[in-house]
Scaffold this active site. Sequence first.
Site, mmCIF file in Angstrom:
data_model
loop_
_atom_site.group_PDB
_atom_site.id
_atom_site.type_symbol
_atom_site.label_atom_id
_atom_site.label_comp_id
_atom_site.label_asym_id
_atom_site.label_seq_id
_atom_site.Cartn_x
_atom_site.Cartn_y
_atom_site.Cartn_z
ATOM 1 N N THR A 35 1.016 -0.891 0.088
ATOM 2 C CA THR A 35 -0.166 0.503 -0.168
ATOM 3 C C THR A 35 0.734 1.214 0.371
ATOM 4 O O THR A 35 2.072 1.046 0.800
ATOM 5 C CB THR A 35 -1.126 0.286 1.339
ATOM 6 O OG1 THR A 35 -0.182 -0.392 2.404
ATOM 7 C CG2 THR A 35 -2.370 -0.930 1.595
ATOM 8 N N ASN A 37 1.292 4.698 1.231
ATOM 9 C CA ASN A 37 0.971 6.076 2.577
ATOM 10 C C ASN A 37 1.321 6.925 1.641
ATOM 11 O O ASN A 37 1.881 7.360 0.849
ATOM 12 C CB ASN A 37 2.205 5.260 3.624
ATOM 13 C CG ASN A 37 1.347 3.899 3.897
ATOM 14 O OD1 ASN A 37 1.680 3.018 3.359
ATOM 15 N ND2 ASN A 37 1.196 3.971 5.149
ATOM 16 N N GLU A 119 -4.014 4.164 3.435
ATOM 17 C CA GLU A 119 -2.572 3.761 2.104
ATOM 18 C C GLU A 119 -3.781 3.579 0.304
ATOM 19 O O GLU A 119 -4.659 3.042 1.343
ATOM 20 C CB GLU A 119 -2.922 2.258 3.170
ATOM 21 C CG GLU A 119 -1.888 3.044 4.503
ATOM 22 C CD GLU A 119 -2.316 1.398 5.415
ATOM 23 O OE1 GLU A 119 -2.172 0.520 4.243
ATOM 24 O OE2 GLU A 119 -1.805 1.422 6.257
HETATM 25 P P1 ADP Z 1 5.100 0.807 3.403
HETATM 26 O O1 ADP Z 1 4.505 0.532 5.296
HETATM 27 O O2 ADP Z 1 6.036 1.739 3.335
HETATM 28 O O3 ADP Z 1 3.754 1.591 2.810
HETATM 29 P P2 ADP Z 1 4.273 -1.586 2.225
HETATM 30 O O4 ADP Z 1 4.660 -2.725 2.214
HETATM 31 O O5 ADP Z 1 2.803 -0.901 2.237
HETATM 32 O O6 ADP Z 1 5.170 -0.699 2.568
HETATM 33 O O7 ADP Z 1 4.505 -1.207 0.337
HETATM 34 C C1 ADP Z 1 4.096 0.165 -0.407
HETATM 35 C C2 ADP Z 1 5.644 0.860 -1.101
HETATM 36 O O8 ADP Z 1 5.071 -1.066 -2.002
HETATM 37 C C3 ADP Z 1 4.603 2.093 -2.255
HETATM 38 O O9 ADP Z 1 5.558 2.659 -1.562
HETATM 39 C C4 ADP Z 1 4.550 1.295 -3.305
HETATM 40 O O10 ADP Z 1 6.327 1.932 -3.558
HETATM 41 C C5 ADP Z 1 5.196 -0.553 -3.564
HETATM 42 N N1 ADP Z 1 4.608 -0.648 -4.301
HETATM 43 C C6 ADP Z 1 4.538 -1.231 -5.712
HETATM 44 N N2 ADP Z 1 3.504 -2.250 -5.842
HETATM 45 C C7 ADP Z 1 2.748 -1.793 -5.292
HETATM 46 C C8 ADP Z 1 0.676 -1.764 -5.567
HETATM 47 N N3 ADP Z 1 0.033 -2.173 -6.907
HETATM 48 N N4 ADP Z 1 0.594 -0.789 -4.797
HETATM 49 C C9 ADP Z 1 0.691 0.372 -4.030
HETATM 50 N N5 ADP Z 1 2.326 0.364 -3.560
HETATM 51 C C10 ADP Z 1 3.066 -0.443 -4.728
HETATM 52 N N1 RBF Z 2 -6.092 -2.720 8.361
HETATM 53 C C1 RBF Z 2 -7.038 -3.256 9.976
HETATM 54 O O1 RBF Z 2 -6.679 -3.711 10.403
HETATM 55 N N2 RBF Z 2 -8.413 -3.902 9.800
HETATM 56 C C2 RBF Z 2 -8.468 -3.691 7.690
HETATM 57 O O2 RBF Z 2 -10.503 -3.753 8.262
HETATM 58 C C3 RBF Z 2 -8.085 -3.788 6.707
HETATM 59 N N3 RBF Z 2 -9.112 -2.946 5.418
HETATM 60 C C4 RBF Z 2 -7.668 -2.874 4.748
HETATM 61 C C5 RBF Z 2 -8.613 -2.618 3.552
HETATM 62 C C6 RBF Z 2 -7.575 -2.323 2.467
HETATM 63 C C7 RBF Z 2 -8.473 -2.289 0.279
HETATM 64 C C8 RBF Z 2 -5.975 -2.100 1.882
HETATM 65 C C9 RBF Z 2 -5.373 -1.945 1.279
HETATM 66 C C10 RBF Z 2 -6.082 -2.256 3.986
HETATM 67 C C11 RBF Z 2 -6.527 -2.608 4.410
HETATM 68 N N4 RBF Z 2 -5.849 -3.123 5.865
HETATM 69 C C12 RBF Z 2 -7.193 -3.278 7.183
HETATM 70 C C13 RBF Z 2 -5.070 -2.556 6.569
HETATM 71 C C14 RBF Z 2 -3.318 -3.006 6.689
HETATM 72 O O3 RBF Z 2 -3.731 -3.356 7.594
HETATM 73 C C15 RBF Z 2 -2.296 -3.102 6.266
HETATM 74 O O4 RBF Z 2 -2.463 -2.397 4.712
HETATM 75 C C16 RBF Z 2 -1.136 -2.570 6.534
HETATM 76 O O5 RBF Z 2 -1.031 -3.089 7.985
HETATM 77 C C17 RBF Z 2 -0.581 -2.411 5.990
HETATM 78 O O6 RBF Z 2 0.600 -1.389 6.171
HETATM 79 MG MG MG Z 3 1.864 0.685 2.850
#
Ligand code: ADP
Ligand code: RBF
Ligand code: MG
Length: 181
Positions: A35, A37, A119
């Site tokens: 995701t 952020n 996110e």
């Molecule tokens: P963080 O906690 O640092 O956000 P994540 O594990 O959520 O780490 O990974 C997020 C990063 O992954 C994004 O900032 C982006 O650079 C990369 N990324 C790769 N593919 C995707 C995608 N389909 N959607 C969102 N972010 C993606």
């Molecule tokens: N985290 C939760 O604790 N509860 C949720 O219902 C939840 N729903 C999510 C739905 C979507 C579409 C996404 C992308 C994330 C969601 N998350 C939820 C957040 C998830 O815990 C988070 O992306 C990870 O902790 C990484 O930052």
């Molecule tokens: Mg993220």
Amino acid sequence: MSPPSAPKEPFPLTTEFCDVVCGFGRGSAELGIPTANIPIDQLPETIDSLALGVYFGYARLQPSDRTADHQIRNPHRPDGSRVHFNHGQRLTGGDLDVLPVVLSIGINPFYHNNAKTVELHLVHTFAHDFYGAQIKFRILGYIRPELDYTTREALIADIHNDIAIAQRALALPGYIRHRDL
Ligand code: ADP
Ligand code: RBF
Ligand code: MG
């Protein structure tokens, strides 16, 4: 409940370009669902005041210049590990299209976070990360409230279901009209 056939009040809600910053790094590592952020202070008030929950819409990425100040401000994860910011310089072709997104506005009860995060998971496969890129997005609908889970698998399954709901809604003419970002 599935979303209505076209966006309803208060949607659509559209942002300016925001910075992609780093979080805990759990999205890809633990859930297999990365995701992007976004800093909350870059969001319009209308989005910041939405109820916590899961939403869907469209987003568009843009590389940014390498001097963007958030890299200087926040190059580390909350656990102190370092994140490589490439500012989206490796984005190519379809990565730069308007893409479907599901987004979480929440405090991630499953992970006991205490600060709100916004996110976005882009429904697209990227060859590279894009920390420090810019992203503009439009929220078109609400899917569900944020939930706590007893297992990680249950959270993952619900996110996959959110993606399916978003893809179905975004294929409807009432949503396609709002694709122009
Ligand atoms: P963080 O906690 O640092 O956000 P994540 O594990 O959520 O780490 O990974 C997020 C990063 O992954 C994004 O900032 C982006 O650079 C990369 N990324 C790769 N593919 C995707 C995608 N389909 N959607 C969102 N972010 C993606
Ligand atoms: N985290 C939760 O604790 N509860 C949720 O219902 C939840 N729903 C999510 C739905 C979507 C579409 C996404 C992308 C994330 C969601 N998350 C939820 C957040 C998830 O815990 C988070 O992306 C990870 O902790 C990484 O930052
Ligand atoms: Mg993220």
